[in-house]
Design a protein around this motif. Structure first.
Motif, PDB file in Angstrom:
ATOM      1  N   LEU A 138      37.865 -46.181  46.740  1.00 45.08           N
ATOM      2  CA  LEU A 138      37.304 -45.130  45.659  1.00 45.08           C
ATOM      3  C   LEU A 138      36.749 -45.643  44.654  1.00 45.08           C
ATOM      4  CD1 LEU A 138      40.193 -42.417  45.886  1.00 45.08           C
ATOM      5  CD2 LEU A 138      38.036 -42.563  47.287  1.00 45.08           C
ATOM      6  N   ASP A 139      35.601 -44.938  44.231  1.00 44.34           N
ATOM      7  CA  ASP A 139      34.848 -45.404  42.813  1.00 44.34           C
ATOM      8  C   ASP A 139      35.651 -44.853  41.919  1.00 44.34           C
ATOM      9  OD1 ASP A 139      32.759 -46.441  44.031  1.00 44.34           O
ATOM     10  OD2 ASP A 139      31.596 -44.685  44.041  1.00 44.34           O
ATOM     11  N   PRO A 140      35.766 -45.355  40.599  1.00 48.93           N
ATOM     12  CA  PRO A 140      36.399 -45.201  39.469  1.00 48.93           C
ATOM     13  C   PRO A 140      36.126 -43.486  39.146  1.00 48.93           C
ATOM     14  CG  PRO A 140      35.592 -47.397  38.923  1.00 48.93           C
ATOM     15  CD  PRO A 140      34.801 -46.785  40.255  1.00 48.93           C
ATOM     16  N   ILE A 141      37.217 -42.835  38.546  1.00 53.55           N
ATOM     17  CA  ILE A 141      36.978 -41.523  38.331  1.00 53.55           C
ATOM     18  C   ILE A 141      36.911 -41.360  36.786  1.00 53.55           C
ATOM     19  CG2 ILE A 141      38.170 -39.160  38.610  1.00 53.55           C
ATOM     20  CD1 ILE A 141      39.285 -40.168  41.196  1.00 53.55           C
ATOM     21  N   ASP A 142      35.945 -40.603  36.439  1.00 54.11           N
ATOM     22  CA  ASP A 142      36.034 -40.163  34.997  1.00 54.11           C
ATOM     23  C   ASP A 142      36.740 -38.914  34.822  1.00 54.11           C
ATOM     24  OD1 ASP A 142      35.354 -39.135  32.333  1.00 54.11           O
ATOM     25  OD2 ASP A 142      33.103 -39.505  32.691  1.00 54.11           O
ATOM     26  N   PHE A 143      37.981 -39.096  34.492  1.00 57.17           N
ATOM     27  CA  PHE A 143      38.944 -38.148  34.427  1.00 57.17           C
ATOM     28  C   PHE A 143      38.951 -37.172  33.036  1.00 57.17           C
ATOM     29  CE2 PHE A 143      41.370 -40.932  36.690  1.00 57.17           C
ATOM     30  CZ  PHE A 143      41.845 -39.916  37.860  1.00 57.17           C
ATOM     31  N   ALA A 144      37.853 -37.639  32.107  1.00 52.60           N
ATOM     32  CA  ALA A 144      37.638 -36.964  30.767  1.00 52.60           C
ATOM     33  C   ALA A 144      36.570 -36.035  31.425  1.00 52.60           C
ATOM     34  CB  ALA A 144      37.103 -37.756  29.789  1.00 52.60           C
ATOM     35  N   GLN A 145      35.637 -36.289  32.130  1.00 51.27           N
ATOM     36  CA  GLN A 145      34.531 -35.310  33.007  1.00 51.27           C
ATOM     37  C   GLN A 145      35.359 -34.378  33.992  1.00 51.27           C
ATOM     38  OE1 GLN A 145      31.636 -34.773  32.096  1.00 51.27           O
ATOM     39  NE2 GLN A 145      31.081 -33.198  33.764  1.00 51.27           N
ATOM     40  N   LEU A 146      36.181 -34.717  34.535  1.00 46.15           N
ATOM     41  CA  LEU A 146      37.007 -33.902  35.509  1.00 46.15           C
ATOM     42  C   LEU A 146      37.902 -32.828  34.809  1.00 46.15           C
ATOM     43  CD1 LEU A 146      37.704 -33.049  38.432  1.00 46.15           C
ATOM     44  CD2 LEU A 146      39.545 -34.977  38.073  1.00 46.15           C
ATOM     45  N   TYR A 147      38.356 -33.301  33.689  1.00 44.98           N
ATOM     46  CA  TYR A 147      38.851 -32.496  32.724  1.00 44.98           C
ATOM     47  C   TYR A 147      38.037 -31.415  32.002  1.00 44.98           C
ATOM     48  CZ  TYR A 147      41.754 -30.772  28.703  1.00 44.98           C
ATOM     49  OH  TYR A 147      42.504 -29.974  27.864  1.00 44.98           O
ATOM     50  N   ARG A 148      36.830 -31.528  31.833  1.00 43.11           N
ATOM     51  CA  ARG A 148      35.850 -30.899  31.033  1.00 43.11           C
ATOM     52  C   ARG A 148      35.271 -29.826  31.989  1.00 43.11           C
ATOM     53  NH1 ARG A 148      34.639 -35.422  28.092  1.00 43.11           N
ATOM     54  NH2 ARG A 148      33.059 -36.106  29.706  1.00 43.11           N
ATOM     55  N   GLN A 149      35.302 -30.366  33.347  1.00 46.58           N
ATOM     56  CA  GLN A 149      34.822 -29.463  34.311  1.00 46.58           C
ATOM     57  C   GLN A 149      35.806 -28.482  34.704  1.00 46.58           C
ATOM     58  OE1 GLN A 149      34.141 -32.121  37.638  1.00 46.58           O
ATOM     59  NE2 GLN A 149      31.875 -32.590  36.972  1.00 46.58           N
ATOM     60  N   ASN A 150      37.258 -28.789  34.909  1.00 48.25           N
ATOM     61  CA  ASN A 150      38.269 -27.754  34.948  1.00 48.25           C
ATOM     62  C   ASN A 150      38.565 -26.780  34.078  1.00 48.25           C
ATOM     63  OD1 ASN A 150      38.838 -28.498  37.567  1.00 48.25           O
ATOM     64  ND2 ASN A 150      40.076 -30.547  36.965  1.00 48.25           N
ATOM     65  N   MET A 151      38.377 -27.208  32.789  1.00 48.08           N
ATOM     66  CA  MET A 151      38.512 -26.506  31.598  1.00 48.08           C
ATOM     67  C   MET A 151      37.446 -25.199  31.671  1.00 48.08           C
ATOM     68  SD  MET A 151      41.428 -27.020  30.122  1.00 48.08           S
ATOM     69  CE  MET A 151      42.001 -27.055  31.725  1.00 48.08           C
ATOM     70  N   ALA A 152      36.297 -25.746  32.148  1.00 48.52           N
ATOM     71  CA  ALA A 152      35.012 -24.763  31.869  1.00 48.52           C
ATOM     72  C   ALA A 152      35.163 -23.872  33.274  1.00 48.52           C
ATOM     73  CB  ALA A 152      33.745 -25.524  32.190  1.00 48.52           C
ATOM     74  N   GLN A 153      35.999 -24.318  34.346  1.00 52.67           N
ATOM     75  CA  GLN A 153      36.069 -23.239  35.408  1.00 52.67           C
ATOM     76  C   GLN A 153      37.237 -22.428  35.051  1.00 52.67           C
ATOM     77  OE1 GLN A 153      37.025 -25.832  38.793  1.00 52.67           O
ATOM     78  NE2 GLN A 153      35.117 -25.959  39.424  1.00 52.67           N
ATOM     79  N   GLN A 154      38.222 -22.846  34.439  1.00 52.70           N
ATOM     80  CA  GLN A 154      39.438 -21.912  33.977  1.00 52.70           C
ATOM     81  C   GLN A 154      38.689 -21.024  32.914  1.00 52.70           C
ATOM     82  OE1 GLN A 154      42.759 -23.988  32.541  1.00 52.70           O
ATOM     83  NE2 GLN A 154      43.599 -24.471  34.562  1.00 52.70           N
ATOM     84  N   ALA A 155      37.776 -21.354  31.833  1.00 51.56           N
ATOM     85  CA  ALA A 155      37.317 -20.604  31.220  1.00 51.56           C
ATOM     86  C   ALA A 155      36.464 -19.251  31.721  1.00 51.56           C
ATOM     87  CB  ALA A 155      36.356 -21.076  30.156  1.00 51.56           C
ATOM     88  N   ALA A 156      35.747 -19.670  32.989  1.00 53.67           N
ATOM     89  CA  ALA A 156      35.045 -18.738  33.620  1.00 53.67           C
ATOM     90  C   ALA A 156      35.738 -17.857  34.533  1.00 53.67           C
ATOM     91  CB  ALA A 156      33.914 -19.517  34.413  1.00 53.67           C
TER      92      ALA A 156
END
Length: 166
Positions: A138-156
């Motif tokens: 697996l390629d390295p994962i940008d957990f900060a970006q994943l966190y931002r995406q999940n927070m945006a989904q929760q906000a929506a």
């Protein structure tokens, strides 16, 4: 005579502890590897379609302890067959110190999975290699970006899979 001042360290303010993280343990909670079409899937053929999913969850285990769970799934398939399907649920138990409460959630959901990811990545690579396939790296994962995406989904109102630590 020993000089203890390295010239670059700033003295800590009175009463403020530097944020810290200690990994108390790491463990596999669940590992499943399916090779439903072996040995036919091991023969050369079209390049498989690879579908990879990553999920991070956490739960508070004590005042300053959190279990962080990293779920990695991967499915490789050709148009005519599933080659392999693998799921790994890997966790770490962390003790956090000196992290302000307003920064605790992002710290737990970004920094903790970043620490255990290389170990989970290695387990997936070994599982696919032991299943007769090239290691899945697996390629390295940008957990900060994943966190931002999940927070945006929760906000929506669409948020799934990201448990907020208590």
């Amino acid at each position: 005579m020993t000089d203890t001042n390295d010239g670059g360290a700033q003295p800590q303010t009175e009463g403020a502890a530097a944020p810290g993280m200690h990994i108390l343990g790491q463990y596999i909670k669940d590992l499943s590897f399916e090779n439903p079409n072996a040995p036919r899937a091991l023969t050369q053929g079209d390049q498989p379609k690879l579908d990879i999913n990553v999920n991070v969850g956490a739960q508070q285990m004590g005042d300053d302890q959190f279990e962080v769970i990293l779920t990695l799934t991967a499915k490789a398939e050709r148009p005519d067959m599933v080659m392999f399907n693998v799921e790994l649920v890997y966790a770490g138990l962390f003790k956090l110190t000196g992290v302000p409460s307003e920064h605790m959630h992002p710290f737990v959901m970004i920094e903790c999975p970043r620490m255990i990811f290389p170990f989970a990545r290695n387990i997936l690579a070994e599982a696919t290699r032991n299943g007769g396939f090239p290691p899945l790296m697996l390629d390295p994962i940008d957990f900060a970006q994943l966190y931002r995406q999940n927070m945006a989904q929760q906000a929506a109102g669409q948020g799934e899979g990201v448990a907020k630590p208590n």
